[in-house]
Scaffold this motif. Structure first.
Motif, PDB file in Angstrom:
ATOM      1  N   THR A  49       0.843  -1.190   0.000  1.00 30.27           N
ATOM      2  CA  THR A  49       0.000   0.000   0.000  1.00 30.27           C
ATOM      3  C   THR A  49       0.877   1.239   0.000  1.00 30.27           C
ATOM      4  O   THR A  49       2.060   1.194   0.350  1.00 30.27           O
ATOM      5  N   GLY A  50       0.290   2.358  -0.394  1.00 32.47           N
ATOM      6  CA  GLY A  50       1.037   3.612  -0.435  1.00 32.47           C
ATOM      7  C   GLY A  50       0.105   4.795  -0.382  1.00 32.47           C
ATOM      8  O   GLY A  50      -1.088   4.674  -0.046  1.00 32.47           O
ATOM      9  N   ASP A  51       0.619   5.959  -0.734  1.00 32.75           N
ATOM     10  CA  ASP A  51      -0.162   7.188  -0.689  1.00 32.75           C
ATOM     11  C   ASP A  51      -1.272   7.186  -1.730  1.00 32.75           C
ATOM     12  O   ASP A  51      -1.225   6.468  -2.740  1.00 32.75           O
ATOM     13  N   ASN A  52      -2.293   8.000  -1.458  1.00 30.66           N
ATOM     14  CA  ASN A  52      -3.396   8.225  -2.407  1.00 30.66           C
ATOM     15  C   ASN A  52      -4.145   6.942  -2.767  1.00 30.66           C
ATOM     16  O   ASN A  52      -4.588   6.763  -3.901  1.00 30.66           O
ATOM     17  N   GLY A  53      -4.258   6.038  -1.781  1.00 29.87           N
ATOM     18  CA  GLY A  53      -5.024   4.820  -1.999  1.00 29.87           C
ATOM     19  C   GLY A  53      -4.332   3.776  -2.857  1.00 29.87           C
ATOM     20  O   GLY A  53      -4.968   2.816  -3.307  1.00 29.87           O
ATOM     21  N   TYR A  54      -3.038   3.927  -3.087  1.00 36.88           N
ATOM     22  CA  TYR A  54      -2.296   2.965  -3.914  1.00 36.88           C
ATOM     23  C   TYR A  54      -2.281   1.591  -3.256  1.00 36.88           C
ATOM     24  O   TYR A  54      -2.042   1.451  -2.062  1.00 36.88           O
ATOM     25  N   THR A  55      -2.532   0.566  -4.041  1.00 37.28           N
ATOM     26  CA  THR A  55      -2.448  -0.810  -3.555  1.00 37.28           C
ATOM     27  C   THR A  55      -1.994  -1.722  -4.682  1.00 37.28           C
ATOM     28  O   THR A  55      -2.332  -1.489  -5.856  1.00 37.28           O
ATOM     29  N   GLU A  56      -1.237  -2.723  -4.333  1.00 42.52           N
ATOM     30  CA  GLU A  56      -0.704  -3.662  -5.313  1.00 42.52           C
ATOM     31  C   GLU A  56      -0.495  -5.008  -4.646  1.00 42.52           C
ATOM     32  O   GLU A  56       0.062  -5.081  -3.549  1.00 42.52           O
ATOM     33  N   THR A  57      -0.945  -6.080  -5.295  1.00 52.52           N
ATOM     34  CA  THR A  57      -0.736  -7.424  -4.770  1.00 52.52           C
ATOM     35  C   THR A  57       0.448  -8.060  -5.489  1.00 52.52           C
ATOM     36  O   THR A  57       0.452  -8.184  -6.712  1.00 52.52           O
ATOM     37  N   VAL A  58       1.452  -8.440  -4.723  1.00 54.81           N
ATOM     38  CA  VAL A  58       2.659  -9.064  -5.272  1.00 54.81           C
ATOM     39  C   VAL A  58       2.588 -10.564  -5.002  1.00 54.81           C
ATOM     40  O   VAL A  58       2.473 -10.988  -3.849  1.00 54.81           O
ATOM     41  N   SER A  59       2.620 -11.357  -6.048  1.00 56.64           N
ATOM     42  CA  SER A  59       2.557 -12.817  -5.911  1.00 56.64           C
ATOM     43  C   SER A  59       3.961 -13.412  -5.959  1.00 56.64           C
ATOM     44  O   SER A  59       4.809 -12.974  -6.751  1.00 56.64           O
ATOM     45  N   TYR A  60       4.201 -14.415  -5.124  1.00 58.72           N
ATOM     46  CA  TYR A  60       5.493 -15.082  -5.053  1.00 58.72           C
ATOM     47  C   TYR A  60       5.383 -16.501  -5.609  1.00 58.72           C
ATOM     48  O   TYR A  60       4.283 -17.043  -5.767  1.00 58.72           O
ATOM     49  N   SER A  61       6.525 -17.090  -5.873  1.00 64.85           N
ATOM     50  CA  SER A  61       6.548 -18.483  -6.315  1.00 64.85           C
ATOM     51  C   SER A  61       5.868 -19.358  -5.265  1.00 64.85           C
ATOM     52  O   SER A  61       6.177 -19.269  -4.075  1.00 64.85           O
ATOM     53  N   ASN A  62       4.934 -20.190  -5.710  1.00 67.30           N
ATOM     54  CA  ASN A  62       4.157 -21.031  -4.809  1.00 67.30           C
ATOM     55  C   ASN A  62       4.149 -22.460  -5.344  1.00 67.30           C
ATOM     56  O   ASN A  62       3.195 -22.893  -5.987  1.00 67.30           O
ATOM     57  N   PRO A  63       5.218 -23.223  -5.089  1.00 72.46           N
ATOM     58  CA  PRO A  63       5.315 -24.586  -5.624  1.00 72.46           C
ATOM     59  C   PRO A  63       4.143 -25.456  -5.170  1.00 72.46           C
ATOM     60  O   PRO A  63       3.623 -25.295  -4.062  1.00 72.46           O
ATOM     61  N   ALA A  64       3.743 -26.353  -6.022  1.00 72.12           N
ATOM     62  CA  ALA A  64       2.600 -27.226  -5.745  1.00 72.12           C
ATOM     63  C   ALA A  64       2.815 -28.010  -4.452  1.00 72.12           C
ATOM     64  O   ALA A  64       3.906 -28.531  -4.192  1.00 72.12           O
ATOM     65  N   SER A  65       1.771 -28.061  -3.645  1.00 72.43           N
ATOM     66  CA  SER A  65       1.700 -28.855  -2.409  1.00 72.43           C
ATOM     67  C   SER A  65       2.526 -28.297  -1.258  1.00 72.43           C
ATOM     68  O   SER A  65       2.528 -28.872  -0.168  1.00 72.43           O
ATOM     69  N   HIS A  66       3.215 -27.173  -1.458  1.00 75.92           N
ATOM     70  CA  HIS A  66       4.008 -26.622  -0.364  1.00 75.92           C
ATOM     71  C   HIS A  66       3.152 -25.882   0.657  1.00 75.92           C
ATOM     72  O   HIS A  66       3.593 -25.648   1.780  1.00 75.92           O
ATOM     73  N   ARG A  67       1.953 -25.498   0.264  1.00 78.69           N
ATOM     74  CA  ARG A  67       0.994 -24.885   1.192  1.00 78.69           C
ATOM     75  C   ARG A  67      -0.305 -25.680   1.067  1.00 78.69           C
ATOM     76  O   ARG A  67      -0.918 -25.707   0.007  1.00 78.69           O
ATOM     77  N   PHE A  68      -0.701 -26.314   2.156  1.00 77.60           N
ATOM     78  CA  PHE A  68      -1.865 -27.192   2.090  1.00 77.60           C
ATOM     79  C   PHE A  68      -2.643 -27.124   3.393  1.00 77.60           C
ATOM     80  O   PHE A  68      -2.102 -26.804   4.448  1.00 77.60           O
TER      81      PHE A  68
END
Length: 261
Positions: A49-68
């Motif tokens: 997030t930042g000034d003036n309502g700025y927002t951005e979603t940053v996606s990271y590497s998410n290997p299969a089955s590492h989050r379950f």
């Protein structure tokens, strides 16, 4: 009667100002970085997030089955949470990683301490007035970590730190997850002026916190400005800002068990 000299009063004022700047200007930015780091690890996603309502979603590497999601309710005495933990450990092992740290909040640790399957793994009985009373209703943290040690795992590190905002508070690490991270062989040398002391070396790092060039600067830094005013009323104001983002260089060295209940 003790009278302070002008130099003593000046030094006290400088120390007071330094403490105020550290707690009011620097610490909030450190906490923002900590929150983003845990979001990157747990969710593989960070909302900037930042000034003036700025927002951005940053996606990271998410290997299969590492989050379950957990395969069952850890609060259910007929379910063995160690099955989920073993699945995470085995996944990391299949890629050549060895788990060296495990993190969880107190609610998850409490579920493990109360689970009958986990308590049975710990063994031992209670004897009350010469009568065997069976397993305790809640195993100690030491006994729980002994169970982990028997499986060749490191002890659980209970992480309960809280951040506070103007509208409320929250936990850096979500309350319903367990995070397992592994050795990476990647080290980082911290460049600090330590005189004759050896440099600080962080071993088995997962990544780093990137600090960019903030507005008003020409070099990467955490920008901090303090101004003193002698008009009415005399006052000191300060502000700090940064451009930062966690960087994960070893995404496959992380496994997260989610939705634990």
């Amino acid at each position: 009667r003790v009278t302070k000299t002008g130099d003593q009063m000046t030094m006290e004022a400088m120390l007071s100002l330094a403490s105020w700047a550290d707690q009011t200007l620097r610490l909030p930015l450190v906490e923002v970085n900590e929150k983003m780091t845990w979001d990157a690890i747990v969710d593989a996603s960070v909302v900037r997030t930042g000034d003036n309502g700025y927002t951005e979603t940053v996606s990271y590497s998410n290997p299969a089955s590492h989050r379950f999601n957990a395969g069952g309710q850890w609060s259910n005495n007929s379910y063995d949470p160690m099955d989920d933990i073993a699945a995470a450990v085995n996944l990391l092992a299949s890629k050549g990683y060895v788990v060296n740290r495990i993190f969880a909040g107190q609610p998850v640790v409490a579920l493990l301490q109360k689970n009958a399957k986990v308590r049975a793994r710990g063994g031992g009985v209670s004897i009350v007035s010469g009568t065997i009373a069976g397993l305790p209703a809640v195993m100690s943290l030491q006994a729980l970590n002994n169970v982990f040690a028997a499986e060749g795992l490191p002890p659980i590190e209970t992480y309960n730190l809280v951040y506070r905002t103007q509208s409320g508070s929250g936990y850096f690490l979500k309350r319903d997850v367990m995070v397992l991270v592994a050795t990476t062989g990647q080290d980082a040398v911290i460049n600090l002026d330590r005189g004759d002391a050896a440099p600080l070396v962080l071993t088995d790092t997962l990544g780093y916190q990137a600090i960019g060039t903030p507005a008003g600067s020409v070099v990467p830094e955490i920008r901090q400005v303090i101004d003193a005013f002698v008009d009415k009323p005399p006052r000191i104001t300060g502000q700090s800002w940064q451009t930062s983002l966690p960087v994960i260089t070893e995404p496959e060295a992380i496994s997260v068990i989610q939705a634990i209940s």
